[in-house]
Design a protein around this motif. Structure first.
Motif, PDB file in Angstrom:
ATOM      1  N   LEU A 227      36.239 -29.754 103.731  1.00  0.00           N
ATOM      2  CA  LEU A 227      35.262 -30.181 102.732  1.00  0.00           C
ATOM      3  C   LEU A 227      35.205 -29.218 101.543  1.00  0.00           C
ATOM      4  O   LEU A 227      34.951 -29.646 100.418  1.00  0.00           O
ATOM      5  CB  LEU A 227      33.874 -30.323 103.365  1.00  0.00           C
ATOM      6  N   GLY A 228      35.466 -27.958 101.789  1.00  0.00           N
ATOM      7  CA  GLY A 228      35.470 -26.974 100.700  1.00  0.00           C
ATOM      8  C   GLY A 228      36.673 -27.101  99.789  1.00  0.00           C
ATOM      9  O   GLY A 228      36.654 -26.618  98.648  1.00  0.00           O
ATOM     10  N   SER A 229      37.721 -27.755 100.271  1.00  0.00           N
ATOM     11  CA  SER A 229      38.916 -27.920  99.435  1.00  0.00           C
ATOM     12  C   SER A 229      38.754 -29.066  98.424  1.00  0.00           C
ATOM     13  O   SER A 229      39.566 -29.196  97.502  1.00  0.00           O
ATOM     14  CB  SER A 229      40.144 -28.163 100.310  1.00  0.00           C
ATOM     15  N   ILE A 230      37.720 -29.868  98.563  1.00  0.00           N
ATOM     16  CA  ILE A 230      37.513 -30.986  97.629  1.00  0.00           C
ATOM     17  C   ILE A 230      37.292 -30.483  96.202  1.00  0.00           C
ATOM     18  O   ILE A 230      37.970 -30.956  95.276  1.00  0.00           O
ATOM     19  CB  ILE A 230      36.362 -31.893  98.111  1.00  0.00           C
ATOM     20  N   PRO A 231      36.386 -29.524  95.975  1.00  0.00           N
ATOM     21  CA  PRO A 231      36.240 -29.016  94.601  1.00  0.00           C
ATOM     22  C   PRO A 231      37.525 -28.371  94.083  1.00  0.00           C
ATOM     23  O   PRO A 231      37.848 -28.467  92.891  1.00  0.00           O
ATOM     24  CB  PRO A 231      35.125 -27.982  94.701  1.00  0.00           C
ATOM     25  N   LEU A 232      38.271 -27.745  94.986  1.00  0.00           N
ATOM     26  CA  LEU A 232      39.544 -27.140  94.590  1.00  0.00           C
ATOM     27  C   LEU A 232      40.524 -28.211  94.126  1.00  0.00           C
ATOM     28  O   LEU A 232      41.247 -28.018  93.142  1.00  0.00           O
ATOM     29  CB  LEU A 232      40.121 -26.352  95.775  1.00  0.00           C
TER      30      LEU A 232
ATOM     31  N   PHE B 134      39.749 -31.067  92.702  1.00  0.00           N
ATOM     32  CA  PHE B 134      39.313 -31.515  91.376  1.00  0.00           C
ATOM     33  C   PHE B 134      39.632 -30.473  90.309  1.00  0.00           C
ATOM     34  O   PHE B 134      39.919 -30.813  89.170  1.00  0.00           O
ATOM     35  CB  PHE B 134      37.820 -31.828  91.365  1.00  0.00           C
ATOM     36  N   TRP B 135      39.595 -29.213  90.663  1.00  0.00           N
ATOM     37  CA  TRP B 135      39.870 -28.151  89.700  1.00  0.00           C
ATOM     38  C   TRP B 135      41.373 -28.032  89.420  1.00  0.00           C
ATOM     39  O   TRP B 135      41.785 -27.867  88.282  1.00  0.00           O
ATOM     40  CB  TRP B 135      39.329 -26.829  90.245  1.00  0.00           C
ATOM     41  N   LEU B 136      42.198 -28.136  90.485  1.00  0.00           N
ATOM     42  CA  LEU B 136      43.647 -27.978  90.326  1.00  0.00           C
ATOM     43  C   LEU B 136      44.329 -29.222  89.764  1.00  0.00           C
ATOM     44  O   LEU B 136      45.368 -29.124  89.114  1.00  0.00           O
ATOM     45  CB  LEU B 136      44.299 -27.610  91.663  1.00  0.00           C
ATOM     46  N   VAL B 137      43.789 -30.388  90.034  1.00  0.00           N
ATOM     47  CA  VAL B 137      44.383 -31.640  89.574  1.00  0.00           C
ATOM     48  C   VAL B 137      43.332 -32.369  88.723  1.00  0.00           C
ATOM     49  O   VAL B 137      42.615 -33.237  89.219  1.00  0.00           O
ATOM     50  CB  VAL B 137      44.833 -32.512  90.770  1.00  0.00           C
ATOM     51  N   PRO B 138      43.241 -32.029  87.438  1.00  0.00           N
ATOM     52  CA  PRO B 138      42.203 -32.613  86.579  1.00  0.00           C
ATOM     53  C   PRO B 138      42.178 -34.142  86.518  1.00  0.00           C
ATOM     54  O   PRO B 138      41.086 -34.713  86.423  1.00  0.00           O
ATOM     55  CB  PRO B 138      42.505 -32.012  85.202  1.00  0.00           C
ATOM     56  N   PRO B 139      43.318 -34.857  86.595  1.00  0.00           N
ATOM     57  CA  PRO B 139      43.222 -36.324  86.549  1.00  0.00           C
ATOM     58  C   PRO B 139      42.395 -36.928  87.690  1.00  0.00           C
ATOM     59  O   PRO B 139      41.883 -38.040  87.564  1.00  0.00           O
ATOM     60  CB  PRO B 139      44.671 -36.798  86.636  1.00  0.00           C
ATOM     61  N   THR B 140      42.227 -36.196  88.798  1.00  0.00           N
ATOM     62  CA  THR B 140      41.432 -36.735  89.906  1.00  0.00           C
ATOM     63  C   THR B 140      39.956 -36.849  89.526  1.00  0.00           C
ATOM     64  O   THR B 140      39.230 -37.622  90.144  1.00  0.00           O
ATOM     65  CB  THR B 140      41.552 -35.853  91.160  1.00  0.00           C
ATOM     66  N   ARG B 141      39.542 -36.118  88.519  1.00  0.00           N
ATOM     67  CA  ARG B 141      38.135 -36.171  88.094  1.00  0.00           C
ATOM     68  C   ARG B 141      37.783 -37.511  87.463  1.00  0.00           C
ATOM     69  O   ARG B 141      36.647 -37.966  87.580  1.00  0.00           O
ATOM     70  CB  ARG B 141      37.846 -35.061  87.086  1.00  0.00           C
ATOM     71  N   THR B 142      38.744 -38.123  86.805  1.00  0.00           N
ATOM     72  CA  THR B 142      38.475 -39.374  86.093  1.00  0.00           C
ATOM     73  C   THR B 142      39.120 -40.583  86.749  1.00  0.00           C
ATOM     74  O   THR B 142      38.898 -41.702  86.309  1.00  0.00           O
ATOM     75  CB  THR B 142      38.985 -39.262  84.639  1.00  0.00           C
ATOM     76  N   PHE B 143      39.906 -40.386  87.794  1.00  0.00           N
ATOM     77  CA  PHE B 143      40.567 -41.481  88.491  1.00  0.00           C
ATOM     78  C   PHE B 143      39.519 -42.363  89.163  1.00  0.00           C
ATOM     79  O   PHE B 143      38.527 -41.875  89.697  1.00  0.00           O
ATOM     80  CB  PHE B 143      41.543 -40.912  89.537  1.00  0.00           C
ATOM     81  N   ALA B 144      39.739 -43.687  89.126  1.00  0.00           N
ATOM     82  CA  ALA B 144      38.769 -44.623  89.703  1.00  0.00           C
ATOM     83  C   ALA B 144      39.430 -45.495  90.760  1.00  0.00           C
ATOM     84  O   ALA B 144      40.592 -45.880  90.634  1.00  0.00           O
ATOM     85  CB  ALA B 144      38.168 -45.493  88.616  1.00  0.00           C
ATOM     86  N   ILE B 145      38.676 -45.783  91.810  1.00  0.00           N
ATOM     87  CA  ILE B 145      39.110 -46.678  92.884  1.00  0.00           C
ATOM     88  C   ILE B 145      38.073 -47.796  92.956  1.00  0.00           C
ATOM     89  O   ILE B 145      36.894 -47.535  93.222  1.00  0.00           O
ATOM     90  CB  ILE B 145      39.210 -45.939  94.226  1.00  0.00           C
TER      91      ILE B 145
ATOM     92  N   LEU C 142      36.749 -41.316  91.625  1.00  0.00           N
ATOM     93  CA  LEU C 142      37.275 -40.713  92.856  1.00  0.00           C
ATOM     94  C   LEU C 142      36.329 -39.665  93.447  1.00  0.00           C
ATOM     95  O   LEU C 142      36.140 -39.651  94.672  1.00  0.00           O
ATOM     96  CB  LEU C 142      38.663 -40.112  92.608  1.00  0.00           C
ATOM     97  N   PRO C 143      35.715 -38.788  92.643  1.00  0.00           N
ATOM     98  CA  PRO C 143      34.780 -37.826  93.254  1.00  0.00           C
ATOM     99  C   PRO C 143      33.645 -38.504  94.019  1.00  0.00           C
ATOM    100  O   PRO C 143      33.251 -38.046  95.088  1.00  0.00           O
ATOM    101  CB  PRO C 143      34.243 -37.036  92.061  1.00  0.00           C
ATOM    102  N   TRP C 144      33.135 -39.614  93.509  1.00  0.00           N
ATOM    103  CA  TRP C 144      32.073 -40.324  94.200  1.00  0.00           C
ATOM    104  C   TRP C 144      32.584 -40.942  95.499  1.00  0.00           C
ATOM    105  O   TRP C 144      31.884 -40.946  96.501  1.00  0.00           O
ATOM    106  CB  TRP C 144      31.511 -41.422  93.299  1.00  0.00           C
ATOM    107  N   VAL C 145      33.792 -41.471  95.445  1.00  0.00           N
ATOM    108  CA  VAL C 145      34.374 -42.076  96.649  1.00  0.00           C
ATOM    109  C   VAL C 145      34.553 -41.004  97.728  1.00  0.00           C
ATOM    110  O   VAL C 145      34.192 -41.208  98.891  1.00  0.00           O
ATOM    111  CB  VAL C 145      35.718 -42.768  96.330  1.00  0.00           C
TER     112      VAL C 145
END
Length: 128
Positions: free
Chosen positions: A67-72, A74-85, A90-93
């Motif tokens: 669970l602690g690797s989730i913020p990592l 988002f920080w290392l792969v910026p497109p995951t912040r805006t990706f939508a499913i 994606l962060p909400w999912v």
């Protein structure tokens, strides 16, 4: 009627035909050591507690790592912040849906292994 006898039915004493007392079941030495809180019983209990503590720390550590690797992520792969499913970010999912199965699996792993540790302990103490 005399004044010495109480009214009502007469009392009858019922006795068992068995004259020998029931034998107490024998308890294994390990169980007796724990019940009597001897030094050896303390060693047994400390061993069980340490095993359970190791399991607890391993499960908490693994869950915290995942669970602690989730913020990592988002920080290392910026497109995951805006990706939508399905229209959801994606962060909400991940935080709203994916976290719960991870916690559930961690709990199942913990319970299964805690029961195994207890069973092994009971078997070991019962053999002593």
């Amino acid at each position: 009627m005399s004044t010495n006898t109480p009214p009502g039915p007469r009392r009858v004493r019922v006795t068992s035909p068995r004259t020998s007392a029931a034998r107490r079941p024998t308890t294994p030495a390990g169980t007796r050591e724990i019940d009597e809180q001897t030094r050896l019983g303390q060693v047994y209990m400390n061993s069980l507690i340490q095993s359970q503590l190791r399991l607890t720390l391993a499960v908490i550590g693994g869950t915290a790592l995942i669970l602690g690797s989730i913020p990592l992520l988002f920080w290392l792969v910026p497109p995951t912040r805006t990706f939508a499913i399905f229209g959801l970010p994606l962060p909400w999912v991940i935080l709203g849906i994916v976290v719960y199965p991870v916690v559930y699996v961690a709990a199942r792993i913990y319970v299964r292994n805690a029961e195994r540790i207890e069973a092994e302990f009971t078997e070991f103490v019962g053999r002593q």
